[in-house]
Design an enzyme around this catalytic site. Structure first.
Site, PDB file in Angstrom:
ATOM      1  N   GLY A  26      92.627 -40.520  40.962  1.00 15.61           N
ATOM      2  CA  GLY A  26      93.648 -41.137  40.130  1.00 15.61           C
ATOM      3  C   GLY A  26      95.010 -41.028  40.780  1.00 15.61           C
ATOM      4  O   GLY A  26      95.206 -40.240  41.698  1.00 15.61           O
ATOM      5  N   PRO A  27      95.985 -41.806  40.303  1.00 17.48           N
ATOM      6  CA  PRO A  27      97.342 -41.731  40.841  1.00 17.48           C
ATOM      7  C   PRO A  27      98.053 -40.460  40.357  1.00 17.48           C
ATOM      8  O   PRO A  27      97.531 -39.713  39.530  1.00 17.48           O
ATOM      9  CB  PRO A  27      98.012 -42.987  40.277  1.00 17.48           C
ATOM     10  N   MET A  28      99.251 -40.265  40.862  1.00 11.97           N
ATOM     11  CA  MET A  28     100.038 -39.107  40.431  1.00 11.97           C
ATOM     12  C   MET A  28     100.252 -39.154  38.920  1.00 11.97           C
ATOM     13  O   MET A  28     100.389 -40.228  38.339  1.00 11.97           O
ATOM     14  CB  MET A  28     101.387 -39.092  41.157  1.00 11.97           C
ATOM     15  N   ARG A  60     104.478 -23.450  44.072  1.00 12.69           N
ATOM     16  CA  ARG A  60     105.190 -23.640  42.801  1.00 12.69           C
ATOM     17  C   ARG A  60     104.780 -22.625  41.737  1.00 12.69           C
ATOM     18  O   ARG A  60     105.576 -22.239  40.905  1.00 12.69           O
ATOM     19  CB  ARG A  60     104.951 -25.054  42.267  1.00 12.69           C
ATOM     20  N   ASP A  97      91.717 -27.817  44.024  1.00 12.46           N
ATOM     21  CA  ASP A  97      92.882 -28.590  43.585  1.00 12.46           C
ATOM     22  C   ASP A  97      93.606 -29.134  44.808  1.00 12.46           C
ATOM     23  O   ASP A  97      93.726 -28.443  45.822  1.00 12.46           O
ATOM     24  CB  ASP A  97      93.821 -27.699  42.764  1.00 12.46           C
ATOM     25  N   GLU A  98      94.101 -30.347  44.725  1.00 10.13           N
ATOM     26  CA  GLU A  98      94.827 -31.011  45.816  1.00 10.13           C
ATOM     27  C   GLU A  98      93.980 -31.057  47.092  1.00 10.13           C
ATOM     28  O   GLU A  98      94.427 -30.708  48.182  1.00 10.13           O
ATOM     29  CB  GLU A  98      96.167 -30.307  46.082  1.00 10.13           C
TER      30      GLU A  98
END
Length: 121
Positions: A26-28, A60, A97-98
């Site tokens: 999916g997009p951001m 983060r 993730d990512e």
């Protein structure tokens, strides 16, 4: 490239270990991390041993990965997935993730799925 030595199993063998690779696209800001967290939590509720891996240069949220609505889950930081292969072998479900930031994502996922793991990217 394999990170572990696996015994050779013929494709027609009934004892072949089968894992799976689930890809979330999916997009951001479309909820990919939220969906990863939801799937991993479902496996945890079902008493599966789970490991979440996040990209180490994403600092983060310290040692956890987070959704945009600030839900967090503990995660093992890594720059290369081969560096956490031994930890991954000790669990049934691996969340990444990512995944686009890991240069060895394809080899790692294929190797882990071939050992019977569920890999969610």
């Amino acid at each position: 490239m394999s990170y572990i030595n696996l015994p050779t199993v013929l494709p027609i063998s009934p004892s072949k270990t089968r894992g799976q690779i689930q890809v979330i696209l999916g997009p951001m800001f479309s909820g990919k991390s939220t969906e990863l967290m939801r799937r991993v939590r479902r496996f945890q509720i079902a008493q599966y041993k789970c490991l979440v891996i996040k990209y180490a240069k994403d600092t983060r949220y310290s040692n956890s990965f987070s959704t945009h609505d600030r839900n967090t889950m503990d995660a093992l930081p890594a720059c290369m997935l081969k560096d956490v292969a031994q930890e991954a072998l000790g669990v049934a479900v691996i969340g990444i993730d990512e995944g686009q930031f890991f240069p060895d994502i394809v080899d790692f996922c294929e190797t882990m799925a071939n050992t019977g793991k569920t890999v969610i990217v």
